[in-house]
Design a protein around this motif. Structure first.
Motif, PDB file in Angstrom:
ATOM      1  N   GLY A  50      -9.377 105.995   3.032  1.00 38.75           N
ATOM      2  CA  GLY A  50      -8.375 105.192   1.981  1.00 38.75           C
ATOM      3  C   GLY A  50      -7.299 105.919   1.190  1.00 38.75           C
ATOM      4  O   GLY A  50      -6.325 105.289   0.615  1.00 38.75           O
ATOM      5  N   ASP A  51      -7.420 107.205   1.092  1.00 37.14           N
ATOM      6  CA  ASP A  51      -6.589 107.899   0.153  1.00 37.14           C
ATOM      7  C   ASP A  51      -5.636 108.722   1.129  1.00 37.14           C
ATOM      8  O   ASP A  51      -5.013 109.923   0.486  1.00 37.14           O
ATOM      9  CB  ASP A  51      -7.303 108.867  -0.926  1.00 37.14           C
ATOM     10  CG  ASP A  51      -7.671 108.020  -2.108  1.00 37.14           C
ATOM     11  OD1 ASP A  51      -7.365 106.691  -2.185  1.00 37.14           O
ATOM     12  OD2 ASP A  51      -8.422 108.491  -2.565  1.00 37.14           O
ATOM     13  N   TRP A  52      -5.647 108.367   2.366  1.00 37.61           N
ATOM     14  CA  TRP A  52      -4.784 109.408   3.286  1.00 37.61           C
ATOM     15  C   TRP A  52      -3.539 109.647   2.652  1.00 37.61           C
ATOM     16  O   TRP A  52      -2.995 111.016   2.895  1.00 37.61           O
ATOM     17  CB  TRP A  52      -4.704 109.001   4.702  1.00 37.61           C
ATOM     18  CG  TRP A  52      -4.086 109.585   5.686  1.00 37.61           C
ATOM     19  CD1 TRP A  52      -2.914 109.608   5.926  1.00 37.61           C
ATOM     20  CD2 TRP A  52      -4.530 110.735   6.562  1.00 37.61           C
ATOM     21  NE1 TRP A  52      -2.072 110.441   6.667  1.00 37.61           N
ATOM     22  CE2 TRP A  52      -3.266 111.205   7.120  1.00 37.61           C
ATOM     23  CE3 TRP A  52      -5.679 111.389   6.531  1.00 37.61           C
ATOM     24  CZ2 TRP A  52      -3.572 112.247   8.014  1.00 37.61           C
ATOM     25  CZ3 TRP A  52      -5.681 112.500   7.413  1.00 37.61           C
ATOM     26  CH2 TRP A  52      -4.609 113.093   8.064  1.00 37.61           C
ATOM     27  N   ASP A  53      -2.714 108.461   2.475  1.00 33.21           N
ATOM     28  CA  ASP A  53      -1.181 108.597   1.896  1.00 33.21           C
ATOM     29  C   ASP A  53      -1.200 109.514   0.719  1.00 33.21           C
ATOM     30  O   ASP A  53      -0.226 110.295   0.592  1.00 33.21           O
ATOM     31  CB  ASP A  53      -0.951 107.321   2.000  1.00 33.21           C
ATOM     32  CG  ASP A  53      -0.458 106.561   3.250  1.00 33.21           C
ATOM     33  OD1 ASP A  53      -0.382 107.411   4.264  1.00 33.21           O
ATOM     34  OD2 ASP A  53      -0.474 105.227   3.439  1.00 33.21           O
ATOM     35  N   VAL A 129     -17.510 109.025   2.455  1.00 32.94           N
ATOM     36  CA  VAL A 129     -17.046 109.894   1.247  1.00 32.94           C
ATOM     37  C   VAL A 129     -16.293 111.195   1.886  1.00 32.94           C
ATOM     38  O   VAL A 129     -15.138 111.468   1.693  1.00 32.94           O
ATOM     39  CB  VAL A 129     -18.071 110.247   0.728  1.00 32.94           C
ATOM     40  CG1 VAL A 129     -17.734 111.315  -0.536  1.00 32.94           C
ATOM     41  CG2 VAL A 129     -18.945 109.094  -0.199  1.00 32.94           C
ATOM     42  N   VAL A 130     -17.018 112.075   2.917  1.00 33.81           N
ATOM     43  CA  VAL A 130     -16.443 113.167   3.334  1.00 33.81           C
ATOM     44  C   VAL A 130     -15.307 112.855   4.440  1.00 33.81           C
ATOM     45  O   VAL A 130     -14.307 113.576   4.318  1.00 33.81           O
ATOM     46  CB  VAL A 130     -17.676 113.888   3.962  1.00 33.81           C
ATOM     47  CG1 VAL A 130     -17.024 114.965   4.551  1.00 33.81           C
ATOM     48  CG2 VAL A 130     -18.880 114.275   3.120  1.00 33.81           C
ATOM     49  N   GLY A 131     -15.703 111.662   4.902  1.00 29.95           N
ATOM     50  CA  GLY A 131     -14.325 111.233   6.020  1.00 29.95           C
ATOM     51  C   GLY A 131     -13.448 110.678   5.345  1.00 29.95           C
ATOM     52  O   GLY A 131     -12.393 110.109   5.878  1.00 29.95           O
ATOM     53  N   GLY A 132     -13.229 110.487   3.925  1.00 30.41           N
ATOM     54  CA  GLY A 132     -12.105 109.826   3.230  1.00 30.41           C
ATOM     55  C   GLY A 132     -11.633 110.429   2.129  1.00 30.41           C
ATOM     56  O   GLY A 132     -10.558 110.378   1.707  1.00 30.41           O
ATOM     57  N   TYR A 133     -12.373 111.218   1.109  1.00 30.85           N
ATOM     58  CA  TYR A 133     -12.175 111.667   0.036  1.00 30.85           C
ATOM     59  C   TYR A 133     -12.323 113.517  -0.053  1.00 30.85           C
ATOM     60  O   TYR A 133     -13.430 113.830  -0.235  1.00 30.85           O
ATOM     61  CB  TYR A 133     -12.879 110.936  -0.941  1.00 30.85           C
ATOM     62  CG  TYR A 133     -12.655 109.347  -0.771  1.00 30.85           C
ATOM     63  CD1 TYR A 133     -11.474 108.904  -1.242  1.00 30.85           C
ATOM     64  CD2 TYR A 133     -13.633 108.732  -0.456  1.00 30.85           C
ATOM     65  CE1 TYR A 133     -11.133 107.346  -0.877  1.00 30.85           C
ATOM     66  CE2 TYR A 133     -13.469 107.374  -0.266  1.00 30.85           C
ATOM     67  CZ  TYR A 133     -12.317 106.582  -0.384  1.00 30.85           C
ATOM     68  OH  TYR A 133     -12.229 105.241  -0.467  1.00 30.85           O
ATOM     69  N   GLY A 337     -12.755  99.197   4.540  1.00 28.74           N
ATOM     70  CA  GLY A 337     -13.339  99.683   5.631  1.00 28.74           C
ATOM     71  C   GLY A 337     -12.025  99.791   7.038  1.00 28.74           C
ATOM     72  O   GLY A 337     -12.445 100.602   7.808  1.00 28.74           O
ATOM     73  N   SER A 338     -10.965  99.030   6.843  1.00 31.05           N
ATOM     74  CA  SER A 338     -10.031  98.830   7.815  1.00 31.05           C
ATOM     75  C   SER A 338      -9.235 100.390   7.757  1.00 31.05           C
ATOM     76  O   SER A 338      -8.741 100.696   8.785  1.00 31.05           O
ATOM     77  CB  SER A 338      -9.229  97.926   7.522  1.00 31.05           C
ATOM     78  OG  SER A 338      -8.443  97.899   6.183  1.00 31.05           O
ATOM     79  N   PHE A 339      -9.396 100.947   6.700  1.00 27.98           N
ATOM     80  CA  PHE A 339      -8.671 102.405   6.743  1.00 27.98           C
ATOM     81  C   PHE A 339      -9.541 103.651   7.814  1.00 27.98           C
ATOM     82  O   PHE A 339      -9.116 104.577   7.723  1.00 27.98           O
ATOM     83  CB  PHE A 339      -8.829 102.980   5.174  1.00 27.98           C
ATOM     84  CG  PHE A 339      -7.798 102.331   4.329  1.00 27.98           C
ATOM     85  CD1 PHE A 339      -6.401 102.367   4.532  1.00 27.98           C
ATOM     86  CD2 PHE A 339      -8.348 101.399   3.498  1.00 27.98           C
ATOM     87  CE1 PHE A 339      -5.483 101.586   3.681  1.00 27.98           C
ATOM     88  CE2 PHE A 339      -7.374 100.669   2.625  1.00 27.98           C
ATOM     89  CZ  PHE A 339      -5.882 100.658   2.719  1.00 27.98           C
TER      90      PHE A 339
END
Length: 348
Positions: A50-53, A129-133, A337-339
């Motif tokens: 979710g925070d990739w950008d 969590v680990v896979g996104g933040y 979830g789509s992210f």
């Protein structure tokens, strides 16, 4: 979603073989494979989370002043990756590697099975969590290492891991609640912690003030931030606390760390009440991430309290199916979830 489910089923099968046949690799090999998996699965991911950008933008606009205006631990990792020419993938790989080391230290300190721990950790902690933040993941890894050092009565390592957790994400300060569980070392922890926090505050005073005001406005004053899954996740993190207190005497006799996890359980219960009775759902959700290890420790150990073989495998199956349902449910019903789908990796 299927990709994540297939990985999780592989983890379940591995855990079952470990439980049934005591099949296990050499520890160094096993942990090496685990760290490699984390780097490939999380570190090499591309446009996932979710925070990739936001993370990518921060990396592209990296400047030295961010050490004093952002989480300094993460900024240092960014500088290392930029110096080595590894890009955002390098940042993510270093972060997940640090999380993995903290996770392993936690398992070793409490003598937990890696495969059985992954049954509990993979569906949400690792995948989401680990896979996104990245910042939170490193901080959580150091908090888990802090729990391990605290159990060993190693004050220096405990405070070192605590400090590292805070410099990667200041909200990790809440994990210091475990210091209340040890009467013998309480005064030492309080004195040294106050000195540590004073030192961090002097170095990071602008970061702390700005972030505090940001969090206060975002999570407390406004009603903008609302986590739809916070209640469910708070309940899930409270359930192991119920098991813990139900097994209080036998737990203390076997492991001698009941009050450490008892304090975490009580705190998790208070956060659940906050989530149920106020609009602070996102705040509660973020806080409980630092105590996800309660689920890992209790559900990992509770299986061995069951002597009947059939009931033991029945309990293991129930836990596995429950967390599989959590994984699938998150992808189907989460607003974010789509992210995470479809899964993309720089190697694929």
């Amino acid at each position: 979603m299927l990709f994540y489910v297939l990985i999780y089923i592989t983890i379940i099968v591995s855990a079952f073989l470990s439980l049934e046949f005591n099949v296990s690799l050499n520890k160094k090999i096993k942990y090496g494979i685990f760290l490699l998996f984390l780097v490939l699965f999380v570190g090499f991911r591309w446009k996932i989370g979710g925070d990739w950008d936001s993370y990518l933008g921060a990396y592209k606009n990296l400047s030295f002043r961010q050490i004093f205006t952002f989480d300094p631990g993460y900024v240092v990792v960014e500088y290392i990756s930029k110096f080595l020419g590894l890009g955002i993938v390098g940042v993510n790989s270093i972060c997940v590697f640090l999380f993995g080391l903290g996770f392993i230290y936690f398992l070793e300190s409490f003598e937990l099975s890696l495969s059985q721990s992954l049954v509990i950790a993979f569906p949400y902690l690792i995948t989401v969590v680990v896979g996104g933040y990245s910042r939170q993941s490193v901080s959580i890894g150091f908090v888990m290492a802090m729990f391990g050092a605290f159990r060993k009565k190693d004050i220096i390592k405990t405070l070192l891991f605590y400090a590292l957790a805070i410099v990667f994400h200041e909200s990790a300060i809440v994990s210091g609640i475990i210091f209340l569980s040890d009467k013998r070392y309480f005064s030492k922890y309080v004195k040294l912690t106050l000195i540590l926090l004073l030192f961090i505050s002097i170095i990071m005073h602008k970061v702390i003030y700005d972030r505090f005001m940001h969090f206060y406005q975002l999570y407390v004053v406004s009603n903008i931030m609302h986590s739809t899954g916070a209640i469910i996740r708070s309940i899930i993190n409270t359930i192991p606390g119920v098991f813990l207190f139900f097994l209080k005497n036998e737990w203390e006799n076997r492991y001698g760390d009941f009050w450490m996890w008892g304090v975490v359980s009580i705190f998790s219960g208070l956060v659940l009440i906050m989530v149920l009775t106020t609009h602070l759902t996102t705040l509660g959700d973020r806080i409980l991430l630092f105590f996800y290890s309660l689920q890992i420790i209790v559900f990992n150990r509770v299986i061995y309290f069951v002597e009947n073989k059939l009931l033991k495998y029945g309990l293991f199956s129930f836990i596995s199916i429950f967390y599989l349902a959590m994984l699938i449910g998150w992808f189907l019903f989460s607003s974010h979830g789509s992210f995470w789908v479809p899964y993309k990796n720089i190697l694929l």
